[in-house]
Design a protein around this motif. Structure first.
Motif, PDB file in Angstrom:
ATOM      1  N   ASP B 116      -1.361  31.371  -4.336  1.00  0.00           N
ATOM      2  CA  ASP B 116      -2.515  30.641  -3.809  1.00  0.00           C
ATOM      3  C   ASP B 116      -2.076  29.232  -3.416  1.00  0.00           C
ATOM      4  OD1 ASP B 116      -4.096  32.801  -4.273  1.00  0.00           O
ATOM      5  OD2 ASP B 116      -5.052  32.017  -6.086  1.00  0.00           O
ATOM      6  N   LYS B 117      -2.891  28.607  -2.581  1.00  0.00           N
ATOM      7  CA  LYS B 117      -2.490  27.284  -2.072  1.00  0.00           C
ATOM      8  C   LYS B 117      -3.542  26.219  -2.389  1.00  0.00           C
ATOM      9  CE  LYS B 117      -1.745  29.244   1.927  1.00  0.00           C
ATOM     10  NZ  LYS B 117      -1.335  29.782   3.205  1.00  0.00           N
ATOM     11  N   ILE B 118      -3.021  25.051  -2.750  1.00  0.00           N
ATOM     12  CA  ILE B 118      -3.905  23.880  -2.930  1.00  0.00           C
ATOM     13  C   ILE B 118      -3.324  22.758  -2.083  1.00  0.00           C
ATOM     14  CG2 ILE B 118      -4.824  22.163  -4.541  1.00  0.00           C
ATOM     15  CD1 ILE B 118      -4.201  24.098  -6.838  1.00  0.00           C
ATOM     16  N   MET B 119      -4.151  22.134  -1.278  1.00  0.00           N
ATOM     17  CA  MET B 119      -3.696  20.936  -0.563  1.00  0.00           C
ATOM     18  C   MET B 119      -4.570  19.742  -0.961  1.00  0.00           C
ATOM     19  SD  MET B 119      -3.489  19.895   3.467  1.00  0.00           S
ATOM     20  CE  MET B 119      -1.989  20.762   3.834  1.00  0.00           C
ATOM     21  N   ILE B 120      -3.891  18.652  -1.354  1.00  0.00           N
ATOM     22  CA  ILE B 120      -4.616  17.403  -1.624  1.00  0.00           C
ATOM     23  C   ILE B 120      -4.231  16.419  -0.520  1.00  0.00           C
ATOM     24  CG2 ILE B 120      -4.931  15.483  -3.250  1.00  0.00           C
ATOM     25  CD1 ILE B 120      -4.252  17.527  -5.478  1.00  0.00           C
ATOM     26  N   PHE B 121      -5.194  16.048   0.266  1.00  0.00           N
ATOM     27  CA  PHE B 121      -4.942  15.183   1.425  1.00  0.00           C
ATOM     28  C   PHE B 121      -5.486  13.794   1.105  1.00  0.00           C
ATOM     29  CE2 PHE B 121      -5.101  13.372   5.552  1.00  0.00           C
ATOM     30  CZ  PHE B 121      -4.305  14.120   6.400  1.00  0.00           C
ATOM     31  N   ILE B 122      -4.574  12.802   1.042  1.00  0.00           N
ATOM     32  CA  ILE B 122      -4.979  11.441   0.657  1.00  0.00           C
ATOM     33  C   ILE B 122      -4.976  10.544   1.893  1.00  0.00           C
ATOM     34  CG2 ILE B 122      -4.479   9.499  -0.881  1.00  0.00           C
ATOM     35  CD1 ILE B 122      -2.704  11.483  -2.522  1.00  0.00           C
ATOM     36  N   ASN B 123      -6.119   9.973   2.203  1.00  0.00           N
ATOM     37  CA  ASN B 123      -6.213   9.049   3.336  1.00  0.00           C
ATOM     38  C   ASN B 123      -6.852   7.766   2.806  1.00  0.00           C
ATOM     39  OD1 ASN B 123      -6.024   8.112   5.916  1.00  0.00           O
ATOM     40  ND2 ASN B 123      -7.749   9.301   6.723  1.00  0.00           N
ATOM     41  N   ASP B 124      -6.009   6.769   2.522  1.00  0.00           N
ATOM     42  CA  ASP B 124      -6.496   5.637   1.726  1.00  0.00           C
ATOM     43  C   ASP B 124      -5.542   4.455   1.859  1.00  0.00           C
ATOM     44  OD1 ASP B 124      -7.924   4.195  -0.159  1.00  0.00           O
ATOM     45  OD2 ASP B 124      -7.902   5.758  -1.683  1.00  0.00           O
ATOM     46  N   HIS B 125      -5.887   3.327   1.195  1.00  0.00           N
ATOM     47  CA  HIS B 125      -4.942   2.225   1.033  1.00  0.00           C
ATOM     48  C   HIS B 125      -4.100   2.526  -0.198  1.00  0.00           C
ATOM     49  CE1 HIS B 125      -6.692  -0.415   4.005  1.00  0.00           C
ATOM     50  NE2 HIS B 125      -7.900  -0.240   3.489  1.00  0.00           N
ATOM     51  N   GLY B 126      -2.832   2.153  -0.139  1.00  0.00           N
ATOM     52  CA  GLY B 126      -1.956   2.394  -1.287  1.00  0.00           C
ATOM     53  C   GLY B 126      -1.121   1.166  -1.605  1.00  0.00           C
ATOM     54  N   GLY B 127      -0.934   0.910  -2.907  1.00  0.00           N
ATOM     55  CA  GLY B 127      -0.130  -0.235  -3.332  1.00  0.00           C
ATOM     56  C   GLY B 127       1.322   0.146  -3.559  1.00  0.00           C
ATOM     57  N   GLU B 128       2.106  -0.875  -3.935  1.00  0.00           N
ATOM     58  CA  GLU B 128       3.530  -0.652  -4.206  1.00  0.00           C
ATOM     59  C   GLU B 128       3.712   0.192  -5.465  1.00  0.00           C
ATOM     60  OE1 GLU B 128       4.551  -4.732  -4.397  1.00  0.00           O
ATOM     61  OE2 GLU B 128       5.246  -4.810  -2.309  1.00  0.00           O
ATOM     62  N   SER B 129       4.972   0.447  -5.800  1.00  0.00           N
ATOM     63  CA  SER B 129       5.291   1.282  -6.957  1.00  0.00           C
ATOM     64  C   SER B 129       4.635   0.765  -8.233  1.00  0.00           C
ATOM     65  CB  SER B 129       6.804   1.289  -7.144  1.00  0.00           C
ATOM     66  OG  SER B 129       7.130   1.805  -8.404  1.00  0.00           O
ATOM     67  N   LYS B 130       3.908   1.648  -8.896  1.00  0.00           N
ATOM     68  CA  LYS B 130       3.325   1.324 -10.211  1.00  0.00           C
ATOM     69  C   LYS B 130       3.547   2.549 -11.065  1.00  0.00           C
ATOM     70  CE  LYS B 130       1.487  -2.654  -9.352  1.00  0.00           C
ATOM     71  NZ  LYS B 130       0.272  -3.255  -8.960  1.00  0.00           N
ATOM     72  N   GLY B 131       4.234   2.388 -12.191  1.00  0.00           N
ATOM     73  CA  GLY B 131       4.505   3.543 -13.032  1.00  0.00           C
ATOM     74  C   GLY B 131       5.471   4.475 -12.326  1.00  0.00           C
ATOM     75  N   ASP B 132       5.199   5.777 -12.403  1.00  0.00           N
ATOM     76  CA  ASP B 132       6.120   6.740 -11.806  1.00  0.00           C
ATOM     77  C   ASP B 132       5.865   6.932 -10.314  1.00  0.00           C
ATOM     78  OD1 ASP B 132       7.234   7.158 -14.288  1.00  0.00           O
ATOM     79  OD2 ASP B 132       5.755   8.692 -14.810  1.00  0.00           O
ATOM     80  N   THR B 133       4.633   6.654  -9.883  1.00  0.00           N
ATOM     81  CA  THR B 133       4.309   6.837  -8.458  1.00  0.00           C
ATOM     82  C   THR B 133       3.745   5.519  -7.924  1.00  0.00           C
ATOM     83  OG1 THR B 133       2.097   7.664  -9.016  1.00  0.00           O
ATOM     84  CG2 THR B 133       3.836   9.299  -8.761  1.00  0.00           C
ATOM     85  N   HIS B 134       2.502   5.541  -7.490  1.00  0.00           N
ATOM     86  CA  HIS B 134       1.833   4.300  -7.090  1.00  0.00           C
ATOM     87  C   HIS B 134       0.328   4.488  -7.212  1.00  0.00           C
ATOM     88  CE1 HIS B 134       0.845   5.021  -2.547  1.00  0.00           C
ATOM     89  NE2 HIS B 134       0.942   6.183  -3.153  1.00  0.00           N
ATOM     90  N   SER B 135      -0.418   3.436  -6.891  1.00  0.00           N
ATOM     91  CA  SER B 135      -1.867   3.518  -7.045  1.00  0.00           C
ATOM     92  C   SER B 135      -2.557   3.416  -5.691  1.00  0.00           C
ATOM     93  CB  SER B 135      -2.367   2.375  -7.940  1.00  0.00           C
ATOM     94  OG  SER B 135      -1.808   2.504  -9.221  1.00  0.00           O
ATOM     95  N   ILE B 136      -3.727   4.051  -5.608  1.00  0.00           N
ATOM     96  CA  ILE B 136      -4.500   4.002  -4.363  1.00  0.00           C
ATOM     97  C   ILE B 136      -5.891   3.434  -4.663  1.00  0.00           C
ATOM     98  CG2 ILE B 136      -3.220   5.909  -3.314  1.00  0.00           C
ATOM     99  CD1 ILE B 136      -5.603   7.741  -3.993  1.00  0.00           C
ATOM    100  N   SER B 137      -6.596   3.046  -3.585  1.00  0.00           N
ATOM    101  CA  SER B 137      -7.866   2.344  -3.763  1.00  0.00           C
ATOM    102  C   SER B 137      -9.045   3.287  -3.974  1.00  0.00           C
ATOM    103  CB  SER B 137      -8.175   1.506  -2.524  1.00  0.00           C
ATOM    104  OG  SER B 137      -7.249   0.477  -2.408  1.00  0.00           O
ATOM    105  N   ALA B 138      -9.872   2.948  -4.947  1.00  0.00           N
ATOM    106  CA  ALA B 138     -11.143   3.663  -5.121  1.00  0.00           C
ATOM    107  C   ALA B 138     -12.195   3.001  -4.228  1.00  0.00           C
ATOM    108  CB  ALA B 138     -11.569   3.598  -6.578  1.00  0.00           C
ATOM    109  N   SER B 139     -13.340   3.640  -4.132  1.00  0.00           N
ATOM    110  CA  SER B 139     -14.401   3.066  -3.290  1.00  0.00           C
ATOM    111  C   SER B 139     -15.107   1.930  -4.039  1.00  0.00           C
ATOM    112  CB  SER B 139     -15.411   4.150  -2.932  1.00  0.00           C
ATOM    113  OG  SER B 139     -15.988   4.653  -4.109  1.00  0.00           O
ATOM    114  N   ALA B 140     -16.012   1.262  -3.358  1.00  0.00           N
ATOM    115  CA  ALA B 140     -16.893   0.245  -3.937  1.00  0.00           C
ATOM    116  C   ALA B 140     -16.163  -1.014  -4.413  1.00  0.00           C
ATOM    117  CB  ALA B 140     -17.712   0.829  -5.093  1.00  0.00           C
ATOM    118  N   SER B 141     -14.985  -1.263  -3.905  1.00  0.00           N
ATOM    119  CA  SER B 141     -14.275  -2.480  -4.277  1.00  0.00           C
ATOM    120  C   SER B 141     -13.249  -2.770  -3.185  1.00  0.00           C
ATOM    121  CB  SER B 141     -13.593  -2.258  -5.626  1.00  0.00           C
ATOM    122  OG  SER B 141     -12.692  -3.271  -5.887  1.00  0.00           O
ATOM    123  N   ALA B 142     -13.305  -3.974  -2.603  1.00  0.00           N
ATOM    124  CA  ALA B 142     -12.427  -4.281  -1.471  1.00  0.00           C
ATOM    125  C   ALA B 142     -11.044  -4.701  -1.949  1.00  0.00           C
ATOM    126  CB  ALA B 142     -13.042  -5.376  -0.619  1.00  0.00           C
TER     127      ALA B 142
END
Lengths: 120, 495
Positions: B116-142
């Motif tokens: 079976d297949k799962i696709m997670i498509f991320i379309n967002d702002h993203g920051g620099e390396s944090k931890g093992d990957t990085h962080s992206i922006s949630a809504s309701a906060s600029a």
């Protein structure tokens, strides 16, 4: 044997990202204002599962603040192991910008133990 | 006739039994100005809806996107009519997505099973390396910084590792398309069953319309590796899109670190600085003299690698009426080499100048006093780097709190006065050392210098695309011939 090897690997990773003993460290992190407590924090691995936070004293804040907004390397002593990823710094010796290493694309972060000391 | 009917019935029941169970979750749309009516990600979500519309019977789709921007919400409701639409992208809805997929994979019997297949498509702002990957922006906060993201609603992608591990164990095909800035930091999420595709390298912004273009290239029957290579070839902007295939990892490890400084630039976006080149030069200048040779060697190595890529893709050609065989280039990277040489020289000039002005700043200390108290001195560099007016304003704001204890109020007042003294000391040393103003002037030049602009970096990124494509295809031939354990989850993920 295989499991022993795996354990050794995970042990190294653990000591690289967490503080498990007291001593003098090179601490790689960044400064962030804690608006709730009205203090500045030195945050290691910010935003990650292994985020570690130090509330700075006023004196430490004054020493470090001109480096806010940058990745920094702080040479300081940790004499108390605190739970919940939150620690106390004593004797902040020096601070400098953490220069990114082109060979290390993950950037800089974490703790490097320089000299072990007894916990207080 | 009867036998044919039975066979048709058997075939159709077999098809039903083995029908794929596919999932698509779209996340992101956060970090946008709170008072805006839409988001910069609307084109991406629109383009992706074409795939959704054409395949909604094959992919159970969830839209976990945005929250609080009127036009974007209307767009999602209109384009994704039969999908599950979450009420805004935030930490809770993100955690819920992971938890739900984990539950379905590990259920007995599994609701998402092998193949079976799962696709997670991320379309967002993203920051620099944090931890093992990085962080992206949630809504309701600029978002406040284009480098760190730096606002309260940042969501770490580290926890996706739980899902990639579970998918690998259950042999579920997982794809993570990370269309954010600094998304190369998500490549470590890949494994033998997880394909990760990113809009940029870990140290770069991704202003290249990657997510929009990739969404356009998502067509039923196409595999993700092909969709990625097509997208890369169509891009015009900056960044360095990456893929987790064995070929991608090899090529990226060779090319990206050396290209990194030459894809940095200065620009602005919504009043926020896109200042990778400034940060790079500021960080490298103190060690310029000791690192000069290293930088030069890195540049020469890059130049040689580009020549090698040209050579490895050359073909033999025999001239008419002659036995002589010559090698003819199939790609010409001379313009890329010219641009790299020019930008290398520009950076060298900046580093030399910054380094010569900065040295005395590091060595000279200024005593600090408040009233009769003598404090530890600041170096001139620390005084010049500090934004003392802003620290004072911050303390004044803290002092407005009427619930403060007397002791805390005293400490805050002391700090504020200290920063006021530092501001005066900064003015004093700037008066006494006019040469120090040079340091800031040199950095200010970056803001208007066309030789360090996005146009230059994008142009280099475009040239690098030709080199990447040729090197990737060449590496592919070698790997496919040699490695019996070759696994390519991006090729295996057929839309």
């Amino acid at each position: 044997m295989k499991y022993l090897f795996l354990c050794l690997i995970s042990l190294n990773v653990y000591s690289a990202t967490l503080v498990s003993e007291c001593g003098k460290y090179d601490i790689y992190g960044e400064l962030k204002k804690n608006n709730k407590l009205k203090v500045w924090d030195l945050i290691v691995n910010p935003g990650s599962m292994s985020e570690y936070k130090f509330h700075l004293t006023d004196g430490q804040e004054r020493k470090l603040i001109s480096y806010s907004g940058h990745s920094i390397k702080v040479k300081a002593t940790i004499l108390k192991l605190a739970p919940e990823y939150q620690g106390v710094l004593t004797n902040v010796e020096s601070v400098d910008y953490a220069v990114p290493d082109p060979a290390n694309m993950k950037g800089v972060g974490g703790f490097v133990l320089i000299k072990k000391e007894k916990c207080k | 006739m009867k036998i044919t009917l039975i066979m048709v019935l058997m075939l159709s029941s077999f098809t039903l039994f083995s029908a794929e169970n596919n999932f698509l979750t779209i996340i992101g749309g956060g970090g946008e100005p709170v008072d805006a009516v839409n988001t910069q990600f609307d084109t991406g979500i629109t383009n992706l809806s074409a795939f959704y519309q054409a395949n909604k019977n094959n992919y159970k789709t969830t839209v976990n996107f945005n929250g609080g921007h009127r036009e974007t919400e209307a767009l999602v409701a209109d384009k994704y009519k039969d999908a599950t639409i979450e009420n805004g992208f935030n930490q809770d809805s993100y955690d819920k997505m992971i938890k739900e997929y984990l539950r379905k994979i590990t259920a007995n019997p599994p609701e998402i099973k092998e193949g079976d297949k799962i696709m997670i498509f991320i379309n967002d702002h993203g920051g620099e390396s944090k931890g093992d990957t990085h962080s992206i922006s949630a809504s309701a906060s600029a978002m406040q910084s284009m480098n760190s993201g730096s606002h309260d609603g940042m969501i770490s992608l580290d926890t996706l590792a739980q899902l990639t591990a579970a998918a690998e164990k259950a042999k579920v095909k997982l794809a993570i398309i990370d269309g954010t800035c600094h998304s190369g930091n998500s490549i470590p999420l890949s494994n033998s069953k997880t394909c990760v595709i990113t809009a940029s390298g870990p140290k770069h912004y991704g202003y290249s319309s990657f997510a929009e273009t990739f969404a356009n290239n998502m067509v039923k029957g196409k595999n993700l590796e092909d969709a990625f290579l097509e997208t890369r070839a169509q891009l015009n902007g900056d960044g360095f899109p990456e893929i987790s295939t064995p070929e991608g990892k090899l090529v990226q490890a060779e090319l990206y670190p050396m290209l990194t400084p030459y894809m940095y630039y200065h620009d602005e976006y919504r009043g926020m600085a896109l200042d990778k080149i400034d940060i790079y030069l500021k960080a490298r200048a103190p060690a310029y003299e000791t690192e000069m040779c290293m930088r030069q060697n890195e540049y020469i190595k890059l130049d040689k690698l580009i020549t090698l890529i040209e050579d490895m893709t050359s073909i033999e050609k025999k001239a008419l009426f002659s036995k002589k065989i010559t090698m003819e280039k199939t790609i010409d990277l001379s313009e890329l080499k010219k641009q790299l040489k020019s930008y290398h020289e520009v950076q060298e000039d900046y580093l030399k100048r910054l380094s010569s002005v900065r040295r005395p700043m590091l060595e000279t200390k200024e005593p600090m006093k408040i009233g009769t108290d003598t404090m530890s001195p600041y170096t001139h560099k620390e005084l010049l780097d500090g934004n003392w007016a802003s620290y004072m304003a911050d303390k004044n704001k803290d002092l407005e709190d009427t619930t403060l204890t007397e002791e805390k109020r005293k400490d805050l007042t002391y700090d504020r006065d200290f920063y006021a003294a530092a501001a005066l000391a900064k003015e004093k040393i700037l008066r006494e050392h006019p040469e120090y103003a040079q340091y800031q002037n040199i950095l200010d030049e970056l803001k208007t210098n066309t030789k360090t602009s996005k146009t230059i970096a994008s142009s280099i990124a475009r040239g690098a695309q030709t080199a990447y494509d040729a090197y990737y295809k060449n590496t592919k031939k070698k790997l496919a011939d040699g490695d019996k354990n070759y696994a390519n989850p991006c090729k295996d993920f057929v839309l």
